[in-house]
Design a protein around this motif. Structure first.
Motif, PDB file in Angstrom:
ATOM      1  N   LEU A   1       0.815  -1.221   0.000  1.00 59.28           N
ATOM      2  CA  LEU A   1       0.000   0.000   0.000  1.00 59.28           C
ATOM      3  C   LEU A   1       0.846   1.266   0.000  1.00 59.28           C
ATOM      4  O   LEU A   1       0.330   2.366   0.207  1.00 59.28           O
ATOM      5  N   ASP A   2       2.137   1.143  -0.236  1.00 59.54           N
ATOM      6  CA  ASP A   2       3.038   2.302  -0.346  1.00 59.54           C
ATOM      7  C   ASP A   2       2.922   3.211   0.871  1.00 59.54           C
ATOM      8  O   ASP A   2       2.698   4.435   0.756  1.00 59.54           O
ATOM      9  N   ALA A   3       3.057   2.621   2.084  1.00 60.97           N
ATOM     10  CA  ALA A   3       2.964   3.398   3.315  1.00 60.97           C
ATOM     11  C   ALA A   3       4.353   3.605   3.896  1.00 60.97           C
ATOM     12  O   ALA A   3       5.283   2.828   3.676  1.00 60.97           O
ATOM     13  N   GLN A   4       4.487   4.699   4.645  1.00 62.11           N
ATOM     14  CA  GLN A   4       5.772   4.994   5.289  1.00 62.11           C
ATOM     15  C   GLN A   4       5.987   4.133   6.528  1.00 62.11           C
ATOM     16  O   GLN A   4       7.122   3.792   6.862  1.00 62.11           O
ATOM     17  N   ALA A   5       4.924   3.769   7.213  1.00 64.45           N
ATOM     18  CA  ALA A   5       5.024   2.964   8.431  1.00 64.45           C
ATOM     19  C   ALA A   5       3.753   2.143   8.605  1.00 64.45           C
ATOM     20  O   ALA A   5       2.705   2.455   8.024  1.00 64.45           O
ATOM     21  N   ALA A   6       3.858   1.100   9.378  1.00 68.28           N
ATOM     22  CA  ALA A   6       2.704   0.246   9.669  1.00 68.28           C
ATOM     23  C   ALA A   6       2.928  -0.422  11.022  1.00 68.28           C
ATOM     24  O   ALA A   6       4.071  -0.601  11.476  1.00 68.28           O
ATOM     25  N   SER A   7       1.847  -0.781  11.657  1.00 67.37           N
ATOM     26  CA  SER A   7       1.968  -1.443  12.965  1.00 67.37           C
ATOM     27  C   SER A   7       0.728  -2.274  13.254  1.00 67.37           C
ATOM     28  O   SER A   7      -0.351  -2.028  12.697  1.00 67.37           O
ATOM     29  N   VAL A   8       0.908  -3.277  14.127  1.00 64.33           N
ATOM     30  CA  VAL A   8      -0.194  -4.125  14.583  1.00 64.33           C
ATOM     31  C   VAL A   8      -0.286  -3.989  16.089  1.00 64.33           C
ATOM     32  O   VAL A   8       0.701  -4.193  16.814  1.00 64.33           O
ATOM     33  N   PHE A   9      -1.467  -3.631  16.573  1.00 61.04           N
ATOM     34  CA  PHE A   9      -1.735  -3.524  18.005  1.00 61.04           C
ATOM     35  C   PHE A   9      -2.731  -4.610  18.408  1.00 61.04           C
ATOM     36  O   PHE A   9      -3.736  -4.825  17.710  1.00 61.04           O
ATOM     37  N   LEU A  10      -2.463  -5.273  19.546  1.00 56.56           N
ATOM     38  CA  LEU A  10      -3.365  -6.303  20.067  1.00 56.56           C
ATOM     39  C   LEU A  10      -3.821  -5.920  21.465  1.00 56.56           C
ATOM     40  O   LEU A  10      -3.049  -5.365  22.263  1.00 56.56           O
ATOM     41  N   LEU A  11      -5.074  -6.225  21.759  1.00 55.75           N
ATOM     42  CA  LEU A  11      -5.645  -5.938  23.071  1.00 55.75           C
ATOM     43  C   LEU A  11      -5.039  -6.884  24.108  1.00 55.75           C
ATOM     44  O   LEU A  11      -4.901  -8.093  23.860  1.00 55.75           O
ATOM     45  N   ASN A  12      -4.652  -6.340  25.270  1.00 51.54           N
ATOM     46  CA  ASN A  12      -4.083  -7.200  26.313  1.00 51.54           C
ATOM     47  C   ASN A  12      -5.174  -8.086  26.924  1.00 51.54           C
ATOM     48  O   ASN A  12      -6.372  -7.842  26.742  1.00 51.54           O
ATOM     49  N   PRO A  13      -4.790  -9.164  27.626  1.00 54.49           N
ATOM     50  CA  PRO A  13      -5.790 -10.096  28.176  1.00 54.49           C
ATOM     51  C   PRO A  13      -6.800  -9.426  29.089  1.00 54.49           C
ATOM     52  O   PRO A  13      -7.939  -9.884  29.202  1.00 54.49           O
ATOM     53  N   GLN A  14      -6.402  -8.363  29.772  1.00 57.77           N
ATOM     54  CA  GLN A  14      -7.324  -7.670  30.679  1.00 57.77           C
ATOM     55  C   GLN A  14      -8.294  -6.769  29.928  1.00 57.77           C
ATOM     56  O   GLN A  14      -9.277  -6.288  30.508  1.00 57.77           O
ATOM     57  N   GLY A  15      -8.020  -6.503  28.644  1.00 61.17           N
ATOM     58  CA  GLY A  15      -8.892  -5.642  27.859  1.00 61.17           C
ATOM     59  C   GLY A  15      -8.768  -4.174  28.186  1.00 61.17           C
ATOM     60  O   GLY A  15      -9.660  -3.379  27.862  1.00 61.17           O
ATOM     61  N   THR A  16      -7.649  -3.782  28.788  1.00 60.29           N
ATOM     62  CA  THR A  16      -7.488  -2.389  29.226  1.00 60.29           C
ATOM     63  C   THR A  16      -6.581  -1.582  28.316  1.00 60.29           C
ATOM     64  O   THR A  16      -6.696  -0.355  28.269  1.00 60.29           O
ATOM     65  N   HIS A  17      -5.665  -2.218  27.598  1.00 57.94           N
ATOM     66  CA  HIS A  17      -4.695  -1.485  26.779  1.00 57.94           C
ATOM     67  C   HIS A  17      -4.471  -2.206  25.454  1.00 57.94           C
ATOM     68  O   HIS A  17      -4.588  -3.431  25.361  1.00 57.94           O
ATOM     69  N   LEU A  18      -4.136  -1.397  24.450  1.00 61.08           N
ATOM     70  CA  LEU A  18      -3.670  -1.918  23.172  1.00 61.08           C
ATOM     71  C   LEU A  18      -2.143  -1.868  23.175  1.00 61.08           C
ATOM     72  O   LEU A  18      -1.551  -0.819  23.463  1.00 61.08           O
ATOM     73  N   ILE A  19      -1.518  -2.985  22.853  1.00 59.26           N
ATOM     74  CA  ILE A  19      -0.055  -3.095  22.886  1.00 59.26           C
ATOM     75  C   ILE A  19       0.451  -3.286  21.465  1.00 59.26           C
ATOM     76  O   ILE A  19      -0.045  -4.157  20.731  1.00 59.26           O
ATOM     77  N   CYS A  20       1.454  -2.501  21.072  1.00 53.21           N
ATOM     78  CA  CYS A  20       2.064  -2.673  19.754  1.00 53.21           C
ATOM     79  C   CYS A  20       2.922  -3.935  19.762  1.00 53.21           C
ATOM     80  O   CYS A  20       3.929  -4.002  20.467  1.00 53.21           O
ATOM     81  N   ARG A  21       2.515  -4.941  18.963  1.00 52.46           N
ATOM     82  CA  ARG A  21       3.253  -6.202  18.930  1.00 52.46           C
ATOM     83  C   ARG A  21       4.292  -6.235  17.809  1.00 52.46           C
ATOM     84  O   ARG A  21       5.268  -6.962  17.895  1.00 52.46           O
ATOM     85  N   PHE A  22       4.090  -5.457  16.745  1.00 49.13           N
ATOM     86  CA  PHE A  22       5.111  -5.364  15.691  1.00 49.13           C
ATOM     87  C   PHE A  22       4.864  -4.090  14.896  1.00 49.13           C
ATOM     88  O   PHE A  22       3.724  -3.682  14.691  1.00 49.13           O
ATOM     89  N   CYS A  23       5.966  -3.455  14.480  1.00 47.71           N
ATOM     90  CA  CYS A  23       5.842  -2.250  13.652  1.00 47.71           C
ATOM     91  C   CYS A  23       6.970  -2.232  12.628  1.00 47.71           C
ATOM     92  O   CYS A  23       7.997  -2.897  12.801  1.00 47.71           O
ATOM     93  N   ALA A  24       6.745  -1.479  11.567  1.00 45.46           N
ATOM     94  CA  ALA A  24       7.756  -1.281  10.532  1.00 45.46           C
ATOM     95  C   ALA A  24       7.746   0.175  10.128  1.00 45.46           C
ATOM     96  O   ALA A  24       6.701   0.829  10.113  1.00 45.46           O
ATOM     97  N   GLY A  25       8.919   0.697   9.809  1.00 38.48           N
ATOM     98  CA  GLY A  25       9.032   2.101   9.453  1.00 38.48           C
ATOM     99  C   GLY A  25      10.206   2.746  10.168  1.00 38.48           C
ATOM    100  O   GLY A  25      11.019   2.066  10.803  1.00 38.48           O
TER     101      GLY A  25
END
Length: 564
Positions: A48-72
């Motif tokens: 998609l010709d993007a400068q950066a990308a990342s994947v965030f997953l919800l923690n088991p408690q459902g309180t925070h989104l944690i970046c599990r992998f990023c590129a850029g």
């Protein structure tokens, strides 16, 4: 011109389809979560010709989104964002693609990362990662780098399609990791159980004055027992229960039993032995864990037991006359207080039996717990049985309920063998000598009070056992000899037989009996031995002998021929 544009559009569409298909195939093959996240992020950002990308997953408690992998250009792996705030959360809450062409006009855009890293975010595409309609994360691409500075509707649809594939791949990888983790845990628990069982003593010789049984309620046990013959002829013994369950309890159990087996050789006073073990447990135990434990010494010469109790259930002494004696227990368990002195208590067996047990014994039975009184009733019910068989029958009864065990069951009993030696019969390996053996055994059993039925059943069984030695052990070599030791336990009304030979060692697993209906020579005595005897086992023979077959039977037992 129109046709060329149509061809270009078709070509781009085919490329999009091929890309989605190839990425889907990669996702299917990937079972490692980190690898799946990496492939998802890099391929989507590149396509998609993007400068950066990342994947965030919800923690088991459902309180925070944690970046599990990023590129850029900026690494934000591990970044934690409170769920409910920001564009990522909005994509998940609405469960739909979020297209932000100018982040400065979006009030949900969080500028903190840009301020901290000096990265400039201009535009964002963000798609939720969901399984069965339930989002568990989001994937975002930042800053279009192609000829056009803006993300298009087509690229949004493509990201939505890719996010569905990525969600399935991530979910699959997560489930695989969980299964692998569960399998690893199962293997660890199985290994812990094997280590525990290896630390427990093997079944001793039939006339050994101690016998114990441990039945774990689960794969691993918090209970333990041990006994060890010391150089001076005394026997060190212990029985204990570790607080808690699981691997930590298993480790503390293994450590405690190892400490006992090591220290009992030099600490010949049970109270001092427990004090030494207590100091070691206090140094390393954690999470409030402790051990209840009894340790002691038994002297077979004078039937004297000396023991100390660290917070465990008090032993029960059943005297030779059937009267029960209890002992007070007022000292704390091991692992709670240091510098404690544990008192020694002395018990003269005088033909009685001392029972040590864990709370899994008295608490067995579900809602109707066995209790102290029930245990004494059970001990009386099986008092005529030989020691090993008695404990096995008691455990069978404890396990007989429809409910699974709530706790581990551990029993250890100490008693002086009350066998009176009656005869040592020595014969050459000649079938003609079996007649005299039968006559002598018949007389010995009759003199002990055996009925005609039980006497004849014993004679038949021993005749076949001796014939097996002659035919199979010695291969008909009449120059060889065998020996039959006969004893009687008056207190328990039990006859004991030990058949010794000089033949090659027998493999018990290869000995098979056959049905009484199969009328032909050979194998019938093996059936009688198995059906008649309360105990039948090949034991470690004395030096100079090849095999020792131990057999015992109560004289009041119903014989196979009497059974309906």
């Amino acid at each position: 011109m129109i046709e060329r544009r149509k061809e270009d559009a078709d070509s781009r569409f085919l490329k999009e389809i091929e890309f989605v298909a190839s990425l889907g195939a990669e996702f299917t093959e990937s079972i490692e979560l980190d690898e799946t996240l990496r492939n998802t992020t890099l391929r989507v950002m590149e396509h998609l010709d993007a400068q950066a990308a990342s994947v965030f997953l919800l923690n088991p408690q459902g309180t925070h989104l944690i970046c599990r992998f990023c590129a850029g250009p900026i690494d934000v792996t591990g970044l934690s964002i409170p769920f409910g705030k920001g564009i990522l959360s909005r994509a998940m809450i609405k469960n739909s693609l979020q297209t932000v062409l100018d982040v400065t006009s979006d009030e949900d855009f969080n500028q903190a990362v840009d301020v901290t890293t000096n990265f400039v975010t201009r535009s964002i595409l963000c798609a939720p990662l969901a399984m069965k309609g339930k989002p568990f994360g989001a994937i975002e691409i930042i800053n279009k780098t192609g000829p056009s500075p803006l993300f298009t509707t087509k690229e949004g649809r493509l990201l939505s399609a890719l996010s569905s594939l990525a969600a399935f791949a991530i979910h699959h990888a997560r489930m695989t990791e969980e299964r692998l983790a569960q399998e690893a845990l199962r293997q660890e628990i199985a290994l812990a159980g094997q280590i525990q069982r290896s630390l427990l003593p093997k079944d001793p010789a039939p006339n050994f004055p101690l016998f114990g049984i441990n039945v774990p309620a689960q794969e691993i046990s918090g209970d333990f027992y041990s006994h060890l013959l010391l150089p001076d002829g005394r026997i060190a013994f212990s029985l204990g229960d570790v607080s808690g369950k699981g691997i930590r309890a298993s480790m503390l159990m293994s450590k405690t039993i190892s400490l006992f087996q090591c220290l009992c050789k030099t600490h010949l006073q049970p109270g001092r032995l427990l004090a030494a073990i207590n100091d070691e447990v206090i140094e390393t135990s954690s999470h409030g864990m402790f051990v209840t434990m009894i340790a002691g010494l038994y002297d077979p010469q004078d039937q004297l037991v000396v023991f100390a109790n660290a917070g465990h259930l008090p032993p029960i002494l059943r005297q030779a006359d059937g009267v029960f004696v209890n002992f007070d227990a007022d000292m704390p368990p091991l692992g709670i207080l240091g510098g404690i002195e544990f008192a020694d208590e002395f018990v003269a067996l005088q033909g009685g039996s001392l029972y040590l047990y864990s709370d899994g014994v008295t608490e067995a039975g579900g809602e109707q717990e066995l209790g102290d009184a029930g245990l004494k009733t059970m001990i009386n019910a099986f008092s005529s049985y030989p020691l090993a068989l008695r404990l096995r029958r008691m455990v069978e009864q404890l396990k007989a309920g429809s409910q699974p065990l709530n706790d581990d069951i551990t029993l250890l009993t100490i008693e002086a063998p009350a066998h009176t030696h009656l005869a040592s019969l020595n014969y050459p390996a000649d079938p003609a000598c079996l007649k005299d053996m039968r006559h002598r055994v018949r007389q010995l059993v009759t003199d002990a009070g055996g009925s005609e039925s039980i006497t004849e059943a014993i004679v038949v069984a021993l005749n076949e056992a001796c014939m097996n030695v002659i035919q199979h052990g010695y291969q008909g070599d009449a120059e060889q000899e065998y020996e039959l030791q006969v004893a009687y336990n008056k207190n328990r009304n039990v006859m004991v037989f030990e058949l010794l030979d000089h033949a090659p060692r027998v493999d018990p697993a290869r000995i098979k009996s056959r049905s009484l209906d199969d009328v032909r020579p050979g194998g019938l005595g093996v059936h009688f031995i198995g059906e008649l005897m309360d105990e039948m086992a090949f034991c470690e023979p004395p030096p100079g002998y090849g095999n020792l077959l131990h057999m015992s039977v109560r004289l009041d037992k119903q014989t196979p021929l009497e059974m309906p």
